[in-house]
Design a protein around this motif. Sequence first.
Motif, PDB file in Angstrom:
ATOM      1  N   ALA A 103       0.845  -1.194   0.000  1.00  0.00           N
ATOM      2  CA  ALA A 103       0.000   0.000   0.000  1.00  0.00           C
ATOM      3  C   ALA A 103       0.874   1.236   0.000  1.00  0.00           C
ATOM      4  O   ALA A 103       2.001   1.217   0.505  1.00  0.00           O
ATOM      5  N   TRP A 104       0.354   2.309  -0.591  1.00  0.00           N
ATOM      6  CA  TRP A 104       1.071   3.578  -0.646  1.00  0.00           C
ATOM      7  C   TRP A 104       0.120   4.715  -0.329  1.00  0.00           C
ATOM      8  O   TRP A 104      -0.989   4.766  -0.870  1.00  0.00           O
ATOM      9  N   PRO A 105       0.540   5.645   0.529  1.00  0.00           N
ATOM     10  CA  PRO A 105      -0.283   6.829   0.787  1.00  0.00           C
ATOM     11  C   PRO A 105      -0.193   7.794  -0.388  1.00  0.00           C
ATOM     12  O   PRO A 105       0.866   7.965  -0.990  1.00  0.00           O
ATOM     13  N   MET A 106      -1.309   8.413  -0.724  1.00  0.00           N
ATOM     14  CA  MET A 106      -1.355   9.465  -1.747  1.00  0.00           C
ATOM     15  C   MET A 106      -2.103  10.648  -1.153  1.00  0.00           C
ATOM     16  O   MET A 106      -3.272  10.899  -1.471  1.00  0.00           O
ATOM     17  N   PRO A 107      -1.452  11.379  -0.249  1.00  0.00           N
ATOM     18  CA  PRO A 107      -2.131  12.456   0.478  1.00  0.00           C
ATOM     19  C   PRO A 107      -2.656  13.552  -0.430  1.00  0.00           C
ATOM     20  O   PRO A 107      -3.607  14.233  -0.059  1.00  0.00           O
ATOM     21  N   VAL A 108      -2.084  13.706  -1.617  1.00  0.00           N
ATOM     22  CA  VAL A 108      -2.582  14.730  -2.519  1.00  0.00           C
ATOM     23  C   VAL A 108      -4.023  14.453  -2.917  1.00  0.00           C
ATOM     24  O   VAL A 108      -4.769  15.368  -3.265  1.00  0.00           O
ATOM     25  N   LEU A 109      -4.450  13.174  -2.852  1.00  0.00           N
ATOM     26  CA  LEU A 109      -5.835  12.799  -3.140  1.00  0.00           C
ATOM     27  C   LEU A 109      -6.598  12.381  -1.887  1.00  0.00           C
ATOM     28  O   LEU A 109      -7.781  12.072  -1.963  1.00  0.00           O
ATOM     29  N   GLY A 110      -5.927  12.329  -0.722  1.00  0.00           N
ATOM     30  CA  GLY A 110      -6.586  11.893   0.491  1.00  0.00           C
ATOM     31  C   GLY A 110      -6.947  10.423   0.491  1.00  0.00           C
ATOM     32  O   GLY A 110      -7.988  10.032   1.019  1.00  0.00           O
ATOM     33  N   ILE A 111      -6.094   9.570  -0.086  1.00  0.00           N
ATOM     34  CA  ILE A 111      -6.379   8.140  -0.161  1.00  0.00           C
ATOM     35  C   ILE A 111      -5.140   7.334   0.192  1.00  0.00           C
ATOM     36  O   ILE A 111      -4.016   7.823   0.125  1.00  0.00           O
ATOM     37  N   ASP A 112      -5.375   6.080   0.571  1.00  0.00           N
ATOM     38  CA  ASP A 112      -4.337   5.058   0.571  1.00  0.00           C
ATOM     39  C   ASP A 112      -4.630   4.143  -0.607  1.00  0.00           C
ATOM     40  O   ASP A 112      -5.761   3.689  -0.787  1.00  0.00           O
ATOM     41  N   CYS A 113      -3.618   3.870  -1.408  1.00  0.00           N
ATOM     42  CA  CYS A 113      -3.760   3.002  -2.580  1.00  0.00           C
ATOM     43  C   CYS A 113      -3.216   1.622  -2.209  1.00  0.00           C
ATOM     44  O   CYS A 113      -2.035   1.477  -1.899  1.00  0.00           O
ATOM     45  N   VAL A 114      -4.091   0.614  -2.224  1.00  0.00           N
ATOM     46  CA  VAL A 114      -3.739  -0.732  -1.773  1.00  0.00           C
ATOM     47  C   VAL A 114      -3.847  -1.697  -2.945  1.00  0.00           C
ATOM     48  O   VAL A 114      -4.830  -1.669  -3.699  1.00  0.00           O
ATOM     49  N   ILE A 115      -2.838  -2.544  -3.095  1.00  0.00           N
ATOM     50  CA  ILE A 115      -2.888  -3.594  -4.111  1.00  0.00           C
ATOM     51  C   ILE A 115      -3.530  -4.844  -3.512  1.00  0.00           C
ATOM     52  O   ILE A 115      -3.161  -5.275  -2.414  1.00  0.00           O
ATOM     53  N   MET A 116      -4.498  -5.397  -4.225  1.00  0.00           N
ATOM     54  CA  MET A 116      -5.073  -6.678  -3.854  1.00  0.00           C
ATOM     55  C   MET A 116      -5.114  -7.562  -5.095  1.00  0.00           C
ATOM     56  O   MET A 116      -5.268  -7.063  -6.213  1.00  0.00           O
ATOM     57  N   ALA A 277       4.790   8.194  -9.325  1.00  0.00           N
ATOM     58  CA  ALA A 277       5.639   9.235  -9.911  1.00  0.00           C
ATOM     59  C   ALA A 277       4.906  10.568  -9.968  1.00  0.00           C
ATOM     60  O   ALA A 277       5.491  11.629  -9.706  1.00  0.00           O
ATOM     61  N   LEU A 278       3.611  10.539 -10.308  1.00  0.00           N
ATOM     62  CA  LEU A 278       2.828  11.775 -10.351  1.00  0.00           C
ATOM     63  C   LEU A 278       2.717  12.404  -8.966  1.00  0.00           C
ATOM     64  O   LEU A 278       2.813  13.628  -8.813  1.00  0.00           O
ATOM     65  N   VAL A 279       2.494  11.587  -7.938  1.00  0.00           N
ATOM     66  CA  VAL A 279       2.439  12.119  -6.582  1.00  0.00           C
ATOM     67  C   VAL A 279       3.746  12.834  -6.240  1.00  0.00           C
ATOM     68  O   VAL A 279       3.748  13.950  -5.707  1.00  0.00           O
ATOM     69  N   PRO A 296      -5.355   2.832 -21.366  1.00  0.00           N
ATOM     70  CA  PRO A 296      -6.793   2.966 -21.165  1.00  0.00           C
ATOM     71  C   PRO A 296      -7.127   4.077 -20.171  1.00  0.00           C
ATOM     72  O   PRO A 296      -6.265   4.550 -19.431  1.00  0.00           O
ATOM     73  N   GLU A 297      -8.389   4.493 -20.147  1.00  0.00           N
ATOM     74  CA  GLU A 297      -8.849   5.455 -19.150  1.00  0.00           C
ATOM     75  C   GLU A 297      -8.505   4.938 -17.763  1.00  0.00           C
ATOM     76  O   GLU A 297      -8.642   3.747 -17.471  1.00  0.00           O
ATOM     77  N   ASP A 298      -8.070   5.849 -16.883  1.00  0.00           N
ATOM     78  CA  ASP A 298      -7.618   5.430 -15.558  1.00  0.00           C
ATOM     79  C   ASP A 298      -8.010   6.523 -14.561  1.00  0.00           C
ATOM     80  O   ASP A 298      -7.499   7.635 -14.615  1.00  0.00           O
ATOM     81  N   GLN A 299      -8.923   6.201 -13.633  1.00  0.00           N
ATOM     82  CA  GLN A 299      -9.450   7.205 -12.715  1.00  0.00           C
ATOM     83  C   GLN A 299      -8.370   7.754 -11.791  1.00  0.00           C
ATOM     84  O   GLN A 299      -8.332   8.959 -11.512  1.00  0.00           O
ATOM     85  N   LEU A 300      -7.490   6.897 -11.303  1.00  0.00           N
ATOM     86  CA  LEU A 300      -6.428   7.344 -10.402  1.00  0.00           C
ATOM     87  C   LEU A 300      -5.516   8.337 -11.103  1.00  0.00           C
ATOM     88  O   LEU A 300      -5.206   9.410 -10.565  1.00  0.00           O
ATOM     89  N   ILE A 301      -5.076   8.007 -12.305  1.00  0.00           N
ATOM     90  CA  ILE A 301      -4.179   8.904 -13.036  1.00  0.00           C
ATOM     91  C   ILE A 301      -4.898  10.208 -13.373  1.00  0.00           C
ATOM     92  O   ILE A 301      -4.314  11.300 -13.273  1.00  0.00           O
ATOM     93  N   ALA A 302      -6.172  10.127 -13.768  1.00  0.00           N
ATOM     94  CA  ALA A 302      -6.932  11.335 -14.101  1.00  0.00           C
ATOM     95  C   ALA A 302      -7.036  12.264 -12.897  1.00  0.00           C
ATOM     96  O   ALA A 302      -6.891  13.489 -13.017  1.00  0.00           O
ATOM     97  N   ARG A 303      -7.276  11.700 -11.717  1.00  0.00           N
ATOM     98  CA  ARG A 303      -7.398  12.544 -10.518  1.00  0.00           C
ATOM     99  C   ARG A 303      -6.058  13.186 -10.156  1.00  0.00           C
ATOM    100  O   ARG A 303      -6.006  14.335  -9.691  1.00  0.00           O
ATOM    101  N   LEU A 304      -4.976  12.452 -10.338  1.00  0.00           N
ATOM    102  CA  LEU A 304      -3.661  13.017 -10.037  1.00  0.00           C
ATOM    103  C   LEU A 304      -3.284  14.100 -11.043  1.00  0.00           C
ATOM    104  O   LEU A 304      -2.658  15.104 -10.676  1.00  0.00           O
ATOM    105  N   ILE A 305      -3.652  13.933 -12.299  1.00  0.00           N
ATOM    106  CA  ILE A 305      -3.417  14.994 -13.286  1.00  0.00           C
ATOM    107  C   ILE A 305      -4.201  16.245 -12.905  1.00  0.00           C
ATOM    108  O   ILE A 305      -3.685  17.379 -12.980  1.00  0.00           O
ATOM    109  N   ALA A 306      -5.456  16.066 -12.475  1.00  0.00           N
ATOM    110  CA  ALA A 306      -6.254  17.212 -12.044  1.00  0.00           C
ATOM    111  C   ALA A 306      -5.607  17.909 -10.848  1.00  0.00           C
ATOM    112  O   ALA A 306      -5.579  19.149 -10.761  1.00  0.00           O
ATOM    113  N   ALA A 307      -5.053  17.113  -9.910  1.00  0.00           N
ATOM    114  CA  ALA A 307      -4.367  17.697  -8.757  1.00  0.00           C
ATOM    115  C   ALA A 307      -3.133  18.477  -9.190  1.00  0.00           C
ATOM    116  O   ALA A 307      -2.853  19.567  -8.662  1.00  0.00           O
TER     117      ALA A 307
END
Length: 422
Positions: A103-116, A277-279, A296-307
């Motif tokens: 898992a990795w914190p992404m405070p710029v989006l207020g989330i923890d990103c967890v691999i399952m 890398a974006l974070v 492909p479209e990717d919600q996580l990447i799109a939100r980080l680009i917006a940030a």
Amino acid sequence: MTLRPAILTWLALIAVPESGAAQSRNPAPAAVVTPLTADEPQSANPTVIDRRILVMLDMPSEHYRPGSDYGATGGYGDPAAAGARRRLAARIARDQGLTLGDAWPMPVLGIDCVIMTAPGDEPLAAVIERLSHLSGVAWSQPLNEFVARGDPEPANMRQPNDRLFAAQPAAQAWHLADLHRMATGAGIRVAVIDSLVDAHHPDLTGRIMVVRDFVGAPAAGAPETHGTAVAGIIAADADNGVGIAGIAPGAHLMALRACWQQTVSATVCDSLSLARALVFAVENGAQVINLSVTGPEDQLIARLIAAARRRGAAVVASVDPRTGAGFPASAAGVVRVSQEGLSRNEPGVYNAPGRDVPTTEPGGQWHLVSGNSYAAAHVSGLLALARQIGRTDRGLVSTRPDGGTVDACRTLLRAGAKGRGC
């Protein structure tokens, strides 16, 4: 740099297979591993990588404590909150029959990103849909694959003394020597999110302010082709008597390895490596971010680009040559770029030099490349010049209001450059 006989003529006129790329008879010292990306259509359809998925746990960003590393040590905010997050991730994985990963914190989006990892044969789309509706989950998504969009094709006033300057398409089309009399990109932070860059290349020494590897495995054993080529086009040292001159030779590069080279012509990335890398780029003040990849479209990447854009960064991406669009180029506010001659006049697509471009190659050498990746690198360099001048709100000047061929000189003049232009 001593070049093979007639190398300048050869570079200016033709592209040949990579084995014929320009080489130095006095190569630089052995390159030290430093991460970055690659190019051109590598797979007809970008794919979901194995059975891993990303689960975004909705955690308030105010609990973030700078300097902690949740992925490595479990710290991210106070210990009690970190423990609660770990327990939540473990409970979700257990209840849903999933295997819990890093898992990795992404405070710029207020989330923890967890691999399952989802076992069995249940469609990943169904697993993702179910997880996205659970309490505490912001959203879930595939771990997408992206590919770099370049085609390694080891194909009056004083000008810089760089030996290959005359062979650079931008030297004539963009009047590069004139641009450098207006600006060099001095001090502008440009994030190259790509494969591993050769930070000890003689044309890149001193141009790279930071190197980070967000891939992990496969670890880079040596500098990689695509990232090194993109970095050289953006910021190769100018007037140093060797090689080429970057579009923004005064820029400070962040060499952020989010992609890995599979073969000399195939470089890939995934959602998580790009996101990490974006974070880093956002949190460390990148003013221009180059993404020479498509997928492909990717919600996580799109939100980080917006940030990134909310914090004032310009984000540049290459379009998919098969469609004239693609992601992340299609994300809101991204400057989407195609190689001149490949664009079908798609609305919102800018055209820049990208054919038979001499640039840096790992091991202290230079070669020819072509592709949308390298056109995007030209525009990233140009935006760094404009940002040095200061009027960043005025954008690119081109042959159409919604895209077309970029006019580099008029772009800088509209940004507020002094002088007569080109």
